[in-house]
Design a protein around this motif. Structure first.
Motif, PDB file in Angstrom:
ATOM      1  N   VAL A  84      -1.408  14.367 -14.016  1.00  6.05           N
ATOM      2  CA  VAL A  84      -1.522  12.922 -14.246  1.00  6.05           C
ATOM      3  C   VAL A  84      -1.245  12.145 -12.960  1.00  6.05           C
ATOM      4  CG1 VAL A  84      -0.463  10.951 -15.414  1.00  6.05           C
ATOM      5  CG2 VAL A  84      -1.065  12.971 -16.711  1.00  6.05           C
ATOM      6  N   VAL A  85      -0.242  12.583 -12.203  1.00  5.56           N
ATOM      7  CA  VAL A  85       0.085  11.855 -10.982  1.00  5.56           C
ATOM      8  C   VAL A  85      -1.050  11.997  -9.960  1.00  5.56           C
ATOM      9  CG1 VAL A  85       1.689  11.670  -9.050  1.00  5.56           C
ATOM     10  CG2 VAL A  85       2.562  11.856 -11.375  1.00  5.56           C
ATOM     11  N   ASP A  86      -1.645  13.172  -9.884  1.00  6.59           N
ATOM     12  CA  ASP A  86      -2.799  13.325  -8.989  1.00  6.59           C
ATOM     13  C   ASP A  86      -3.937  12.404  -9.414  1.00  6.59           C
ATOM     14  OD1 ASP A  86      -1.603  15.110  -7.340  1.00  6.59           O
ATOM     15  OD2 ASP A  86      -2.383  16.894  -8.350  1.00  6.59           O
ATOM     16  N   GLU A  87      -4.115  12.265 -10.717  1.00  2.00           N
ATOM     17  CA  GLU A  87      -5.165  11.364 -11.209  1.00  2.00           C
ATOM     18  C   GLU A  87      -4.862   9.921 -10.787  1.00  2.00           C
ATOM     19  OE1 GLU A  87      -6.028  14.184 -15.122  1.00  2.00           O
ATOM     20  OE2 GLU A  87      -4.935  12.312 -15.363  1.00  2.00           O
ATOM     21  N   ILE A  88      -3.585   9.529 -10.906  1.00  2.00           N
ATOM     22  CA  ILE A  88      -3.216   8.161 -10.502  1.00  2.00           C
ATOM     23  C   ILE A  88      -3.514   7.963  -9.011  1.00  2.00           C
ATOM     24  CG2 ILE A  88      -1.342   6.490 -10.224  1.00  2.00           C
ATOM     25  CD1 ILE A  88       0.107   7.967 -12.502  1.00  2.00           C
ATOM     26  N   GLY A  93      10.054  17.785  -6.570  1.00  2.00           N
ATOM     27  CA  GLY A  93       8.836  18.341  -5.990  1.00  2.00           C
ATOM     28  C   GLY A  93       7.728  17.285  -5.988  1.00  2.00           C
ATOM     29  N   LEU A  94       7.669  16.565  -7.092  1.00  2.00           N
ATOM     30  CA  LEU A  94       6.660  15.515  -7.235  1.00  2.00           C
ATOM     31  C   LEU A  94       6.936  14.379  -6.243  1.00  2.00           C
ATOM     32  CD1 LEU A  94       4.297  14.462  -9.048  1.00  2.00           C
ATOM     33  CD2 LEU A  94       6.028  13.253 -10.334  1.00  2.00           C
ATOM     34  N   ILE A  95       8.196  13.970  -6.170  1.00  2.00           N
ATOM     35  CA  ILE A  95       8.578  12.893  -5.249  1.00  2.00           C
ATOM     36  C   ILE A  95       8.220  13.285  -3.812  1.00  2.00           C
ATOM     37  CG2 ILE A  95      10.624  11.800  -4.204  1.00  2.00           C
ATOM     38  CD1 ILE A  95       9.877  10.439  -6.746  1.00  2.00           C
ATOM     39  N   GLU A  96       8.524  14.505  -3.463  1.00  2.00           N
ATOM     40  CA  GLU A  96       8.232  14.970  -2.106  1.00  2.00           C
ATOM     41  C   GLU A  96       6.735  14.903  -1.819  1.00  2.00           C
ATOM     42  OE1 GLU A  96       9.467  18.995  -1.218  1.00  2.00           O
ATOM     43  OE2 GLU A  96       9.280  18.547   0.922  1.00  2.00           O
ATOM     44  N   GLY A 104       0.775  -1.240   0.000  1.00  2.00           N
ATOM     45  CA  GLY A 104       0.000   0.000   0.000  1.00  2.00           C
ATOM     46  C   GLY A 104       0.804   1.286   0.000  1.00  2.00           C
ATOM     47  N   GLU A 105       2.129   1.197  -0.037  1.00  2.00           N
ATOM     48  CA  GLU A 105       2.893   2.452   0.008  1.00  2.00           C
ATOM     49  C   GLU A 105       3.223   2.967  -1.403  1.00  2.00           C
ATOM     50  OE1 GLU A 105       6.751   2.488   1.911  1.00  2.00           O
ATOM     51  OE2 GLU A 105       7.470   0.785   0.779  1.00  2.00           O
ATOM     52  N   VAL A 106       3.566   4.261  -1.447  1.00  2.00           N
ATOM     53  CA  VAL A 106       4.136   4.834  -2.666  1.00  2.00           C
ATOM     54  C   VAL A 106       5.618   5.037  -2.359  1.00  2.00           C
ATOM     55  CG1 VAL A 106       4.143   6.753  -4.298  1.00  2.00           C
ATOM     56  CG2 VAL A 106       1.996   6.036  -3.235  1.00  2.00           C
ATOM     57  N   LEU A 107       6.440   4.225  -3.020  1.00  2.00           N
ATOM     58  CA  LEU A 107       7.877   4.295  -2.777  1.00  2.00           C
ATOM     59  C   LEU A 107       8.541   5.082  -3.909  1.00  2.00           C
ATOM     60  CD1 LEU A 107      10.268   3.046  -0.953  1.00  2.00           C
ATOM     61  CD2 LEU A 107      10.660   1.622  -2.969  1.00  2.00           C
ATOM     62  N   GLY A 108       9.294   6.085  -3.573  1.00  2.00           N
ATOM     63  CA  GLY A 108      10.065   6.831  -4.569  1.00  2.00           C
ATOM     64  C   GLY A 108      11.433   6.186  -4.716  1.00  2.00           C
ATOM     65  N   LEU A 109      11.818   5.917  -5.976  1.00  2.00           N
ATOM     66  CA  LEU A 109      13.159   5.388  -6.225  1.00  2.00           C
ATOM     67  C   LEU A 109      13.912   6.505  -6.942  1.00  2.00           C
ATOM     68  CD1 LEU A 109      14.956   2.851  -6.047  1.00  2.00           C
ATOM     69  CD2 LEU A 109      14.072   2.175  -8.273  1.00  2.00           C
ATOM     70  N   ASP A 149       7.945   4.524 -14.412  1.00  2.00           N
ATOM     71  CA  ASP A 149       9.298   5.006 -14.713  1.00  2.00           C
ATOM     72  C   ASP A 149       9.223   6.391 -15.334  1.00  2.00           C
ATOM     73  OD1 ASP A 149      12.004   5.178 -14.942  1.00  2.00           O
ATOM     74  OD2 ASP A 149      12.245   3.488 -16.318  1.00  2.00           O
ATOM     75  N   GLU A 150       9.601   7.396 -14.573  1.00  2.00           N
ATOM     76  CA  GLU A 150       9.640   8.791 -15.019  1.00  2.00           C
ATOM     77  C   GLU A 150       8.342   9.242 -15.701  1.00  2.00           C
ATOM     78  OE1 GLU A 150      12.848  10.863 -15.588  1.00  2.00           O
ATOM     79  OE2 GLU A 150      14.294   9.396 -14.850  1.00  2.00           O
ATOM     80  N   PRO A 151       7.250   9.269 -14.952  1.00  2.00           N
ATOM     81  CA  PRO A 151       5.998   9.718 -15.573  1.00  2.00           C
ATOM     82  C   PRO A 151       6.075  11.139 -16.131  1.00  2.00           C
ATOM     83  CG  PRO A 151       5.736   9.472 -13.184  1.00  2.00           C
ATOM     84  CD  PRO A 151       7.067   8.875 -13.547  1.00  2.00           C
ATOM     85  N   SER A 152       7.053  11.934 -15.714  1.00  2.00           N
ATOM     86  CA  SER A 152       7.138  13.309 -16.218  1.00  2.00           C
ATOM     87  C   SER A 152       7.715  13.387 -17.635  1.00  2.00           C
ATOM     88  CB  SER A 152       8.004  14.162 -15.293  1.00  2.00           C
ATOM     89  OG  SER A 152       9.362  13.812 -15.442  1.00  2.00           O
ATOM     90  N   ALA A 153       8.341  12.288 -18.112  1.00  2.00           N
ATOM     91  CA  ALA A 153       9.058  12.356 -19.389  1.00  2.00           C
ATOM     92  C   ALA A 153       8.148  12.868 -20.509  1.00  2.00           C
ATOM     93  CB  ALA A 153       9.616  10.977 -19.748  1.00  2.00           C
ATOM     94  N   GLY A 154       8.585  13.908 -21.192  1.00  2.00           N
ATOM     95  CA  GLY A 154       7.853  14.436 -22.337  1.00  2.00           C
ATOM     96  C   GLY A 154       6.681  15.333 -21.972  1.00  2.00           C
TER      97      GLY A 154
END
Ligand code: ADP
Ligand code: MG
Length: 259
Positions: A195-199, A219-222, A32-37, A181-186
């Protein structure tokens, strides 16, 4: 006693010739966690996602998913075991429709074998309709107008909608663990945040979805992670809450070393 992790790597090592891309990694991803790599360029983040999703094989060490040893499991088996991912570079088949792209993520539901599918054509058609309805629902949550484009070619969509389709393809198989993997790409900052808020919104409604996110936008990872693991030269150099790892001198030095 703490509950066993959903994903556990122990001594996980990947070598490319003389290059040690992953060096004896012990990483736990809790239910259930969101892990940042995170980590500098070339530190092994994508390689970690590739080895746990069966794209690369481990040179040494082990991986367990929900208690089962998946160290040598194929990508197909892993997807059937509840692991889904997106790629750093888009992997949509652009001439195909949005639906065709999403259905690729639901293979395990359609793949009852050729013979079964030929004989049980009504059942197959019903399953295809069910997947289309679910795909439409998922797309609707991301962007209501996208749901009406289910049979449009993916190439006709803008970047942000293409990314949404890739994420829907990962989610349609009802995974336990999703690797991003890098949802920000492009995409722009704002598009990525959106998009990340939607996820995360969908994650709430699904309940219990575990996510590993690789991202260089701190900023997103934080904002979205519960915990982070920091890699450098294939080694884990730090883990903990973002604000703690971000102020760790070893982590700061690793990032300073890159241009
Ligand atoms: N298929 C491969 N063959 C050879 N070297 C690779 C391969 N994939 C990754 N590498 C190397 O492994 C290291 C880690 O790469 P990668 O996991 O892509 O880093 P990151 O995603 O953290 O930027 C880099 O030095 C990269 O060049
Ligand atoms: Mg990468």
């Amino acid at each position: 006693m703490t509950a066993p992790a959903l994903l556990e790597s122990r001594g996980l090592t990947v070598r490319f010739g003389g290059l040690l891309a992953l060096n004896a990694l012990d990483i736990d991803v809790r239910h259930g966690e969101v892990l940042g790599l995170i980590g500098p360029n070339g530190s092994g983040k994508t390689t970690f996602l590739n080895v746990i999703s069966g794209v690369y094989s481990a040179s040494a060490g082990s991986i367990r998913l929900d208690g089962a040893d998946i160290t040598t499991a194929s990508a197909q088996h892993l997807s059937a075991s509840g692991l889904a991912r997106t790629f750093q570079r888009s992997r949509l088949c652009l001439p195909l429709s949005v639906f065709d792209n999403i259905v690729l993520g639901a293979q395990k539901r359609l793949n009852s074998g050729l013979w079964h599918n030929l004989i049980q054509r009504k059942a197959l058609a019903a399953e295809v309709r069910a997947i289309a309805a679910e795909a439409r629902e998922l797309l609707y949550v991301f962007n209501p107008t996208l749901a009406d484009k289910l049979y449009d070619p993916a190439i006709s969509l803008g970047m942000i909608d293409r990314r949404r389709v890739e994420i829907c393809r990962a989610l349609i198989g009802k995974p336990k663990l999703v690797l991003l993997d890098e949802p920000s790409a492009g995409m722009t900052h704002d598009e990525t945040d959106q998009v990340v808020d939607e996820i995360l919104g969908i994650r709430k409604s699904l309940g219990g979805l575990t996510i590993i996110i690789v991202e260089h936008e701190m900023g997103l990872i934080e904002r979205v992670t519960d915990r982070c693991v920091v890699l450098n030269y294939g080694k884990k150099i730090c883990e903990g809450k973002f604000r703690d790892v971000a102020s760790d001198p070893v982590v700061r030095e690793a990032y300073l070393g890159q241009s």
